[in-house]
Design a protein around this motif. Structure first.
Motif, PDB file in Angstrom:
ATOM      1  N   ARG A 194      -5.416  10.427   5.730  1.00  0.00           N
ATOM      2  CA  ARG A 194      -6.677   9.993   4.677  1.00  0.00           C
ATOM      3  C   ARG A 194      -6.990   8.509   4.980  1.00  0.00           C
ATOM      4  O   ARG A 194      -8.295   8.321   4.777  1.00  0.00           O
ATOM      5  N   GLU A 195      -6.098   7.871   5.345  1.00  0.00           N
ATOM      6  CA  GLU A 195      -6.407   6.211   5.237  1.00  0.00           C
ATOM      7  C   GLU A 195      -6.625   5.871   6.726  1.00  0.00           C
ATOM      8  O   GLU A 195      -6.850   4.601   6.986  1.00  0.00           O
ATOM      9  N   ASP A 235      -9.026   6.420   9.166  1.00  0.00           N
ATOM     10  CA  ASP A 235     -10.367   5.694   9.348  1.00  0.00           C
ATOM     11  C   ASP A 235     -10.479   4.282   8.803  1.00  0.00           C
ATOM     12  O   ASP A 235     -11.214   3.578   9.488  1.00  0.00           O
ATOM     13  N   HIS A 236     -10.014   3.962   7.360  1.00  0.00           N
ATOM     14  CA  HIS A 236     -10.097   2.696   6.909  1.00  0.00           C
ATOM     15  C   HIS A 236      -9.088   1.592   7.241  1.00  0.00           C
ATOM     16  O   HIS A 236      -9.440   0.615   7.193  1.00  0.00           O
ATOM     17  N   TYR A 237      -7.889   2.375   7.596  1.00  0.00           N
ATOM     18  CA  TYR A 237      -7.065   1.134   7.986  1.00  0.00           C
ATOM     19  C   TYR A 237      -6.248   1.313   9.285  1.00  0.00           C
ATOM     20  O   TYR A 237      -5.024   1.061   9.496  1.00  0.00           O
ATOM     21  N   GLU A 283      -4.425  -1.487  10.899  1.00  0.00           N
ATOM     22  CA  GLU A 283      -3.183  -1.903  10.139  1.00  0.00           C
ATOM     23  C   GLU A 283      -2.181  -0.999  10.485  1.00  0.00           C
ATOM     24  O   GLU A 283      -0.894  -1.111  10.523  1.00  0.00           O
ATOM     25  N   SER A 308       0.811  -1.177  -0.141  1.00  0.00           N
ATOM     26  CA  SER A 308       0.006   0.019   0.054  1.00  0.00           C
ATOM     27  C   SER A 308       0.751   1.120  -0.128  1.00  0.00           C
ATOM     28  O   SER A 308       1.807   1.152   0.683  1.00  0.00           O
TER      29      SER A 308
END
Length: 864
Positions: free
Chosen positions: A37-38, A40-42, A45, A2
Motif C-alpha cells: 500500500r505504501e 508508491d508513496h514511500y 524510504e 511509521s
C-alpha cells in the motif's frame, strides 16, 4: 515510527504490531500488505530501510527474503532495485573488507535465491568467485599464503550459507552445488591448519596428540556441512517461510545478480623471511578476524538434542544479535531469548556469550557489555539462566589452572561485577576447600582476587557478610586497614627527626604554601642535612597522606605540588624509590596503589620505564603467582602508553584531513583573487586591470587568512608527528626493557630441562621434598608446609594442587608474557628484528620464554 517501519522491524517477533499472532505466514502477509500500500508513496524510504533491517536483523533473513519474493510478484522494478543495491553494497563490502557485511549479505542472497528472486546460477557464480580468490591466495606460486585469513573467511562465508539454502540449491542446481563442494574440499586440502595456540582459551601445551588431531573452526564447519548434506539438508533451526508461499513465488521473475570482483591480495614481500611473513600474516588476521576455537564449557550431554549444524546456526544467531544490539542491552537480551528455533538453547547461549567475553586477543566489545547482557538474561529467564551461568562458573573454576591468564583476569572482573548485582550471593562453602591449597594454587588465587574486586565494588564488611557460610574465607579478604603512614602522629613509638619534618611539611601544605616555597625549604633545610632519599620518603609519604581522603584529594595534591615531587625525583632510581613509597603507603589497598601510580604517570612525575623497573624489583617478584597487584599496575602502564600513541595517531589522521581541506580553501581563494585581478574595469573613464578595489582588498584578506590557516595546521601536524616519533622510540625502549627483564628473571628460575609447560606441571613433588632436607628456600618451605595430600572439607575430598611453587611462579609469569605479547602485538611487530637480536634469539633466552612470546604474537617457531 511509521506503521510499515514497525511492521518491517518487528516481523517474526511477539509484538503489538502483529496482535496475538506468532505465525510467520500471518506476519509476512500483514507486512506485505502494508508495504504494497505504501510503496508508491514511500518507495525511496522503504528500500534503504528494508536493506538496513536485512543487515542488522540477520536472524530474520528468511522472513525478509520471502517478503521480497512476494513483492517481486507485483513490482519487479522495485525488487530489481533491491538486487542492484545489494550488489553494490556487497561489492563495496568486499573492497573495504567489511567482514560482517559480506557474511550477512551473502546469507541474504541465499534467502533471495530460495524465494525465487535470484537465479540459483547467479548465487553459484558468487560462490565460485570467492572460492577462486581463496584458492589463488593460498597458492605458494600465484598467491600470498600470509593472507590465508581472508581466504578462510571467504570459504567460511560460503559454507555458512548452506544451512539457509542448501536444500534449494541441491534441488535446483545439484551439479553446480557439487562443483562448489568439491572446490571447498580441494581448498581445505592445500591450506594450512590454523590451530593457533596463542588464541586458545586453555593451555594445551602438553596435549600434542590432541592438538594434532583437533580440527580448527573451518574444518569443523566443513564436517558439519557434510553431515548436513548426508542428512538431506534438513535444518531445524532455520525457518523456511518461503515454502508457505511456494505456489505463488514460482511465478515471479528470477533476477541476475551480476559479476563481482574480489580484491587482489597484497604482494608477497620481496624477501620472504619469518619476520616479513609474520608481519603480513598478522595484518591479514587483523583485517579478517577468525573464529579458530570454540569455548567448550559444558559436557556434551547438555547438547544431546541439538544437531551439530543447528549448534552452528544458533551460534550465528547469537553472535549477530550481540553484534548489532551492542548499544541496546535490553533489546539484545530480548532477541536472544526469542530466537526462531524449536529447542531450548540456554547452555549454548551461555557458552557463546562466555566465548565472546573471553575471546582472544580481545572481545569484540567492552567486557561490561557482556556483563550487562548476562544480568538481563538472568532477569529475563529467572528459572533457567542463572543456574546455567552458575554451572559455567563452576566448570571454568575447575579448569582455572589451565585457563589463559588474560581470560582468567577477565573472568575475575566479570564474576565480581556480576555478584555485585545480585547481593554478592554465591555458595562460597563449595569453594572453602581452597584454604587447604597452597597460597599459589590458581583456584585459591582466583577466590582471593574475586573477593578483592568485590571489596572495591562494595565495602569490606558487606563482602565479609556474604561469605558467612564459609567464614574461613575471611583469610583471603584484603586487609581491612587503611593507609600505612610512616610518620603518623598517632604512633606510640619514639618520634624521629623525620616525624618532625613530616609535621612541618604538613603544616606548610595546610597553610597553602606554594610549590616554590616547599622546594626552597627542601633545598635549603632538608636535603643538605638529611640527604635526598630521606627527603623523598618524607615528602612522598606526607603528600600521599594529605591526599588519602579521596581520589579528588589525591589529584589536587599532585596538581598543586607535582613540581616538588619532580624536584626530588629527577632520575629513574629516585622514581623507583617514589613508586616503592607509594606501594608502602598503600600496601593494604591495591586499588589506591594502582590509581596513585597511574595518576603520577599521567602528570609525568614518573616514567613507564621506572614503573617497569619497580615491577621487577624483589618485593614484587615474590607476588607474581599469588597476587594480581603487580600485574594490574603493569597492565595499566602498557595500556596508558598504548593509548597515548593511539591518540597521537588519531590526531595526526584528523590533522591530515584538515591540511587537505586547508589546501583546497587556499586554492579556492587564490582562484577567486586571480579571477578578480584579471578583470578589466573602468576608472575615471579609463580601462584599468583589476576589479573593485574594496572587493580586491577583501579577497586578498581571505586568501591571506586561508594561507595562514594552512601554515598553522601544517605546523600542528609537524609537532604531532614529532611527538609520535618520540613516543614510538620510547615505546621501543619500553618493550626492550620489559622483555629483557622477563627473560632475565625467567632464565634464573626456569629449569634448564623444561622444554614444554607440561614439563613444569609434571615436576615430582617428592623431588622437592628431597631437596628440602638441605636448607630449603622460603618458596620450598612454604610449599612443604602448605600442600596437603588431601583435604576433607564439607563432606568432600579434594586433591591437593601438586604443582610446586617455583614452577607455578614460572607458569604464571609465562602466561603473562604471552598475554602482553598478544595484546600489544601491533606495537611489538615493528620492533621484532631488534627484539629478536637483543632478547629472543640470544643464547640466554630460555626456549619456553621464546615460545610464550611467539605464541602471543601468533608467530610460528618453524619460520625462525
Amino acid at each position: 515510527m511509521s506503521s510499515w517501519k514497525s511492521l518491517l522491524l518487528r516481523i517474526g517477533d511477539k509484538s503489538p504490531e502483529y496482535g496475538t499472532s506468532s505465525d510467520f505466514k500471518d506476519h509476512i502477509e500483514t507486512c506485505f500488505g502494508a508495504i504494497r500500500r505504501e510503496l508508491d508513496h514511500y518507495g525511496d524510504e522503504i528500500l534503504p530501510f528494508l536493506l538496513q533491517c536485512v543487515e542488522q536483523l540477520p536472524h530474520k533473513t528468511p522472513l525478509y527474503g520471502t517478503l521480497i519474493g512476494l513483492m517481486n510478484l507485483e513490482n519487479e522494478d522495485f525488487v530489481k532495485k533491491v538486487v542492484e543495491k545489494t550488489h553494490k553494497s556487497f561489492q563495496d563490502a568486499l573492497n573495504s573488507g567489511h567482514c560482517h557485511k559480506i557474511r550477512i549479505l551473502l546469507r541474504f542472497l541465499t534467502a533471495l535465491m530460495s524465494s525465487k528472486v535470484l537465479l540459483s546460477t547467479s548465487l553459484v557464480v558468487v560462490f565460485e568467485t570467492l572460492l577462486s580468490s581463496a584458492a589463488t591466495t593460498v597458492d605458494d606460486e600465484k598467491g600470498n599464503p600470509a593472507w590465508q585469513a581472508r581466504a578462510d573467511f571467504y570459504i567460511t562465508c560460503i559454507l555458512s550459507c548452506f544451512p539457509w539454502g542448501g536444500a534449494e540449491l541441491v534441488e535446483q542446481v545439484p551439479e553446480e552445488l557439487e562443483r562448489v563442494m568439491v572446490g571447498v574440499e580441494a581448498y581445505l586440502s592445500i591450506r594450512r591448519q590454523t590451530l593457533d595456540t596463542g588464541l586458545s582459551f586453555f593451555e594445551e601445551d602438553g596435549e600434542v596428540e590432541k592438538t594434532l588431531n583437533e580440527k580448527d573452526f573451518l574444518e569443523d564447519l566443513w564436517g558439519r556441512i557434510q553431515m548436513l548434506a548426508t542428512g538431506g539438508w534438513k535444518v531445524d533451526s532455520v525457518p523456511r517461510p518461503h515454502l508457505l508461499f511456494e505456489a505463488q513465488l514460482v511465478a515471479g521473475k528470477s533476477h541476475e545478480f551480476g559479476a563481482i570482483k574480489c580484491p587482489e591480495q597484497p604482494n608477497p614481500p620481496p624477501t620472504l623471511s619469518g619476520v616479513t611473513y609474520g608481519k603480513q600474516k598478522y595484518d591479514a588476521e587483523l583485517n579478517y578476524p577468525q573464529r579458530i576455537r570454540r569455548l567448550n564449557i559444558f559436557p556434551s550431554s547438555k547438547f544431546e538434542d541439538v544437531q551439530p549444524i543447528d549448534r552452528f546456526v544458533v551460534e550465528e544467531y547469537l553472535l549477530d544479535v550481540l553484534l548489532f544490539f551492542n548499544g541496546c542491552r535490553k533489546e539484545c537480551a530480548s532477541f536472544m531469548v526469542g530466537l526462531p528455533v524449536p529447542f531450548r538453547y540456554e547452555y549454548l547461549m551461555a557458552e557463546t556469550i562466555f566465548s565472546q567475553l573471553l575471546l582472544l586477543p580481545q572481545p569484540p566489545f567492552k567486557p561490561i557489555y557482556y556483563t550487562l547482557v548476562i544480568i538481563d538474561l538472568c532477569k529475563a529467564l529467572p528459572g533457567a539462566f542463572p543456574a546455567v551461568v552458575a554451572g559455567a562458573v563452576r566448570a571454568l573454576f575447575e579448569k582455572i589452572a589451565d585457563l589463559d591468564m588474560e581470560c582468567r583476569i577477565r573472568l575475575i572482573l566479570w564474576f565480581s561485577h556480576h555478584l555485585s548485582n545480585f547481593q554478592f550471593i554465591w555458595p562460597w562453602e563449595e569453594w572453602a576447600y581452597v584454604l587447604e591449597l597452597p597460597k599459589w594454587a590458581p583456584q585459591r588465587v582466583f577466590v582471593k582476587e574475586v573477593l578483592d574486586r568485590e571489596v572495591r565494588l562494595s565495602y569490606w564488611d558487606k563482602v565479609k557478610q556474604s561469605i558467612e557460610n564459609a567464614p574461613g574465607l575471611e583469610e583471603l579478604l584484603p586487609p581491612k586497614g587503611g593507609p600505612s603512614f610512616k610518620f603518623s602522629a598517632e604512633d606510640d613509638g619514639e618520634k624521629s627527626e623525620q616525624h618532625a619534618l613530616s609535621a612541618e611539611l604538613y603544616n606548610m601544605v595546610k597553610g597553602r604554601a606554594p610549590a616554590r616555597e616547599l622546594i626552597s625549604w627542601l633545598d635549603e633545610s632538608v636535603i643538605p642535612k638529611h640527604g635526598l632519599d630521606v627527603s623523598l620518603v618524607v615528602v612522598v609519604q606526607t603528600l600521599l597522606d594529605i591526599g588519602s581522603k579521596s581520589f579528588t584529594h589525591l589529584i589536587t595534591v599532585l596538581e598543586r605540588y607535582g613540581q616538588v615531587i619532580s624536584r626530588i625525583c629527577h632520575d629513574q632510581d629516585k622514581q623507583v624509590l617514589l613508586i616503592s613509597e607509594v606501594g608502602s603507603y598503600w600496601k593494604n589497598n591495591t586499588q589506591m596503589t594502582a590509581i596513585a601510580i597511574d595518576r603520577m604517570m599521567g602528570y609525568r612525575l614518573i616514567s613507564n620505564l621506572s614503573i617497569v623497573k619497580w615491577i621487577f624489583s624483589p618485593e614484587n617478584l615474590q607476588q607474581y603467582h599469588t597476587s594480581d597487584r603487580p600485574w594490574e599496575i603493569l597492565r595499566n602502564v602498557l595500556c596508558k602508553t598504548y593509548n597515548r600513541i593511539s591518540d597521537l595517531r588519531k590526531e595526526i589522521s584528523s590533522l591530515k584531513k584538515d591540511v587537505v581541506a586547508a589546501e583546497e580553501a587556499v586554492a579556492r581563494t587564490q582562484e577567486e583573487l586571480g579571477a578578480a585581478e584579471s578583470k578589466l574595469s573602468l576608472v575615471d573613464g579609463e580601462p584599468v586591470l583589476g576589479e573593485n578595489p574594496v572587493r580586491l582588498k577583501r579577497l586578498k584578506s581571505y586568501a591571506g587568512r586561508a594561507k595562514e590557516q594552512e601554515i598553522s595546521i601544517r605546523d600542528s601536524l609537524e609537532a604531532k608527528e614529532a611527538l609520535l616519533a618520540r613516543a614510538l622510540e620510547e615505546n621501543e625502549i619500553l618493550f626492550l626493557s620489559l622483555y629483557k627483564s622477563f627473560s632475565s628473571i625467567l632464565t634464573e628460575r626456569l629449569p634448564a630441562s623444561a622444554q614444554t609447560l607440561q614439563d613444569l606441571k609434571s615436576t615430582n613433588p617428592a623431588d622437592t621434598n628431597a631437596m628440602d632436607v638441605e636448607e630449603p628456600s622460603a618458596m620450598e618451605m612454604d610449599n612443604v608446609e602448605s600442600r596437603p595430600e588431601k583435604s576433607h572439607l564439607n563432606g568432600r575430598t579434594e586433591h591437593a594442587y601438586t604443582v610446586c611453587e617455583n614452577e607455578q611462579w614460572c607458569l604464571t609469569t609465562l602466561g603473562y608474557v604471552k598475554a602482553f605479547s598478544r595484546q600489544y602485538a601491533s606495537e611489538i611487530w615493528p620492533h621484532i628484528e631488534k627484539l629478536d637480536a637483543e632478547v629472543l634469539l640470544s643464547e640466554d633466552s630460555h626456549p619456553l620464554f621464546r615460545k610464550a612470546v611467539y605464541s602471543g604474537l601468533r608467530r610460528s617457531l618453524d619460520l625462525i
